[in-house]
Design an enzyme around this catalytic site. Structure first.
Site, PDB file in Angstrom:
ATOM      1  N   ARG A 255       0.847  -1.204   0.182  1.00  0.00           N
ATOM      2  CA  ARG A 255      -0.056  -0.013  -0.090  1.00  0.00           C
ATOM      3  C   ARG A 255       1.072   1.377   0.168  1.00  0.00           C
ATOM      4  O   ARG A 255       1.376   1.449   0.999  1.00  0.00           O
ATOM      5  CB  ARG A 255      -1.046   0.010   1.409  1.00  0.00           C
ATOM      6  CG  ARG A 255      -2.082   0.984   0.811  1.00  0.00           C
ATOM      7  CD  ARG A 255      -2.561   1.351   2.569  1.00  0.00           C
ATOM      8  NE  ARG A 255      -1.645   1.905   3.430  1.00  0.00           N
ATOM      9  CZ  ARG A 255      -1.595   1.720   4.723  1.00  0.00           C
ATOM     10  NH1 ARG A 255      -2.326   1.035   5.399  1.00  0.00           N
ATOM     11  NH2 ARG A 255      -0.976   2.831   5.359  1.00  0.00           N
ATOM     12  N   HIS A 259      -3.290   4.888   4.616  1.00  0.00           N
ATOM     13  CA  HIS A 259      -4.502   3.885   4.647  1.00  0.00           C
ATOM     14  C   HIS A 259      -5.764   4.952   4.006  1.00  0.00           C
ATOM     15  O   HIS A 259      -6.428   4.142   3.383  1.00  0.00           O
ATOM     16  CB  HIS A 259      -4.997   3.573   6.082  1.00  0.00           C
ATOM     17  CG  HIS A 259      -6.278   3.198   6.315  1.00  0.00           C
ATOM     18  ND1 HIS A 259      -6.664   1.955   5.992  1.00  0.00           N
ATOM     19  CD2 HIS A 259      -7.316   3.773   6.670  1.00  0.00           C
ATOM     20  CE1 HIS A 259      -7.653   1.550   6.243  1.00  0.00           C
ATOM     21  NE2 HIS A 259      -8.465   2.552   6.640  1.00  0.00           N
ATOM     22  N   TYR A 268       3.678   5.339  11.795  1.00  0.00           N
ATOM     23  CA  TYR A 268       4.042   3.945  11.922  1.00  0.00           C
ATOM     24  C   TYR A 268       4.986   3.257  10.999  1.00  0.00           C
ATOM     25  O   TYR A 268       5.160   1.945  11.006  1.00  0.00           O
ATOM     26  CB  TYR A 268       2.837   3.135  12.029  1.00  0.00           C
ATOM     27  CG  TYR A 268       1.956   3.369  10.852  1.00  0.00           C
ATOM     28  CD1 TYR A 268       1.849   2.417   9.889  1.00  0.00           C
ATOM     29  CD2 TYR A 268       0.607   4.376  11.075  1.00  0.00           C
ATOM     30  CE1 TYR A 268       0.976   2.788   8.616  1.00  0.00           C
ATOM     31  CE2 TYR A 268      -0.097   4.435   9.916  1.00  0.00           C
ATOM     32  CZ  TYR A 268      -0.038   3.623   8.507  1.00  0.00           C
ATOM     33  OH  TYR A 268      -0.854   3.722   7.599  1.00  0.00           O
TER      34      TYR A 268
HETATM   35  C1  TPP Z   1     -15.535  -5.350  10.859  1.00  0.00           C
HETATM   36  C2  TPP Z   1     -14.681  -4.287  10.902  1.00  0.00           C
HETATM   37  N1  TPP Z   1     -13.516  -3.796  11.683  1.00  0.00           N
HETATM   38  C3  TPP Z   1     -12.724  -2.796  11.527  1.00  0.00           C
HETATM   39  C4  TPP Z   1     -13.125  -1.941  10.421  1.00  0.00           C
HETATM   40  C5  TPP Z   1     -12.014  -0.696  10.328  1.00  0.00           C
HETATM   41  N2  TPP Z   1     -11.273  -0.891   9.323  1.00  0.00           N
HETATM   42  C6  TPP Z   1     -11.356  -0.380   7.989  1.00  0.00           C
HETATM   43  S1  TPP Z   1     -10.329  -0.660   6.890  1.00  0.00           S
HETATM   44  C7  TPP Z   1      -9.490  -1.530   8.108  1.00  0.00           C
HETATM   45  C8  TPP Z   1      -8.234  -2.345   7.643  1.00  0.00           C
HETATM   46  C9  TPP Z   1      -8.316  -3.437   6.739  1.00  0.00           C
HETATM   47  O1  TPP Z   1      -7.101  -3.863   6.417  1.00  0.00           O
HETATM   48  P1  TPP Z   1      -6.896  -4.938   5.258  1.00  0.00           P
HETATM   49  O2  TPP Z   1      -8.116  -6.113   5.159  1.00  0.00           O
HETATM   50  O3  TPP Z   1      -5.433  -5.507   5.294  1.00  0.00           O
HETATM   51  O4  TPP Z   1      -7.224  -3.995   3.975  1.00  0.00           O
HETATM   52  P2  TPP Z   1      -6.434  -2.750   3.431  1.00  0.00           P
HETATM   53  O5  TPP Z   1      -7.043  -1.605   4.022  1.00  0.00           O
HETATM   54  O6  TPP Z   1      -5.254  -2.949   3.819  1.00  0.00           O
HETATM   55  O7  TPP Z   1      -6.571  -2.668   2.189  1.00  0.00           O
HETATM   56  C10 TPP Z   1     -10.088  -1.407   9.383  1.00  0.00           C
HETATM   57  C11 TPP Z   1      -9.514  -2.269  10.507  1.00  0.00           C
HETATM   58  C12 TPP Z   1     -14.136  -2.052   9.634  1.00  0.00           C
HETATM   59  N3  TPP Z   1     -14.439  -1.459   8.640  1.00  0.00           N
HETATM   60  N4  TPP Z   1     -14.902  -3.273   9.635  1.00  0.00           N
END
Ligand code: TPP
Ligand code: MG
Length: 344
Positions: A255, A259, A268
């Site tokens: 990425r 975020h 971080y």
């Molecule tokens: C069930 C749930 N928990 C927490 C969140 C908050 N959240 C949004 S994106 C994210 C990170 C997800 O990481 P990843 O699956 O690796 O996808 P990336 O964002 O890195 O593409 C989190 C924790 C959410 N949207 N839904």
């Protein structure tokens, strides 16, 4: 044996995969369209024109390659919030994406009601998604179940991040799909972070290895190599259509952007780490490949950038001037309205 051949007398990698010169140029164009859309949205947010943007920079090569390996006229798609290059590749327009990011009534994704990156289009068979991560995986399995029950020749394709693969929905969906041998391609975009949490604090093993426990193949692939991604998604699709069931694919990438526009990633991770990963960017590598193949030039690149600048300018002007949803429409599509029209 060491190859002494020039490009002209070797069969190029894309042709070995059955891709024409025109198709790989098209793939590159979509990767760049995703990137340019994304960069422009980041700028719009910083300029205070839009509220929020979640970027997919660094993930476009894999997204486009996957789209090209699918049947873009028949398959069902359940993308996640970084999939701009994917949805553009299956037919969404930059105008539609801009209408969404400006939250306007005409936005086909949700009429400006969802956050940007929550894609949905009946026309393109993109199934609307929710904000809790991974809920789209069981939904995709449901579409695959429908294909099997109705004996229809389509697959469902779902994407999500590696962090999200730790949610229960992922495991329940994989188990159900494995038991019923459903035509679903479960595509994890492992970009090394879940917000601020690096991958080594998220996972004790590989996402792809989890498939073994559910009784179907799991493949790890370099997500910065679109031709490899194309190959594995195509194979997965053929298996699905042959009744052999699901495939889990873990595409490795990074990425490159924070975020979201609400995140300061340098809290971080280091700039050096990000810079190191920019060197592995799949789009730049694919451009080099096309140039080596004699299929792309600096002049074509300049023309493409000019074409996309104009397209985005027009899309932004249209979306900025489009009307917002009416306040009284807030509850539309929330409750079943069929009874209001004299139904039961
Ligand atoms: C069930 C749930 N928990 C927490 C969140 C908050 N959240 C949004 S994106 C994210 C990170 C997800 O990481 P990843 O699956 O690796 O996808 P990336 O964002 O890195 O593409 C989190 C924790 C959410 N949207 N839904
Ligand atoms: Mg991630």
């Amino acid at each position: 044996m060491e190859s002494q051949g020039t490009t002209a007398n070797m069969i190029s990698r894309h042709k070995q995969l059955g891709l024409t010169d025109g198709q790989v140029i098209d793939m590159y164009r979509y990767m760049q369209l995703g990137r340019k859309y994304d960069e422009r949205s980041l700028l719009l947010q910083r300029a205070g024109k839009i509220n929020f943007h979640v970027s997919g920079i660094g993930q476009e090569a894999a997204q486009v390659a996957a789209a090209f390996a699918l049947d873009r006229q028949n398959d069902y798609f359940l993308p996640y919030y970084r999939d701009y290059a994917f949805v553009l590749s299956v037919g969404m327009t930059t105008r539609e994406l801009m209408l969404s990011v400006f939250a306007k009534a005409e936005d086909p994704n949700s009429g400006g009601r969802q956050m940007p990156g929550h894609f949905g289009s009946k026309r393109l068979r993109i199934v609307t998604g929710s904000s809790p991560v991974t809920t789209q995986v069981p939904h995709a399995v449901g579409f695959a179940l429908a294909a099997k029950m109705q004996k229809k020749k389509f697959v469902s394709f779902v994407t999500f991040g590696e962090g999200s693969s730790n949610q229960g929905d992922f495991h329940e969906a994989c188990n159900f799909a494995g038991v019923n041998k459903l035509p679903v391609i479960i595509f994890c975009q492992n970009n090394q972070y879940a917000i601020s949490v690096p991958v080594h604090k998220q996972l004790g093993g590989k996402v792809s290895d989890r498939a073994l426990g559910y009784g179907f193949p799991g493949v790890r692939v370099d997500g910065n190599d679109p031709l490899e991604v194309y190959r594995v998604v195509k194979e997965a699709r053929e298996r699905a259509l042959a009744g052999e069931g699901p495939t889990l694919i873990e595409a490795m990438m990074y990425r490159l952007s924070p975020h979201s526009t609400s995140d300061n990633d340098l809290a971080y991770r280091t700039k050096e780490e990000v810079d190191e990963n920019w060197k592995k960017d799949g789009i730049a590598a694919f451009r080099t490949y096309l140039i080596e193949q004699g299929l792309w030039s600096d002049e074509q690149e300049r023309d493409l950038v000019a074409e996309y600048n104009l397209e985005l300018k027009e899309a932004i002007a249209y979306a900025e001037n489009a009307p917002f949803p009416k306040p009284e429409d807030t509850l539309l599509h929330v409750y079943d309205e069929s009874g209001l029209k004299g139904g039961a």
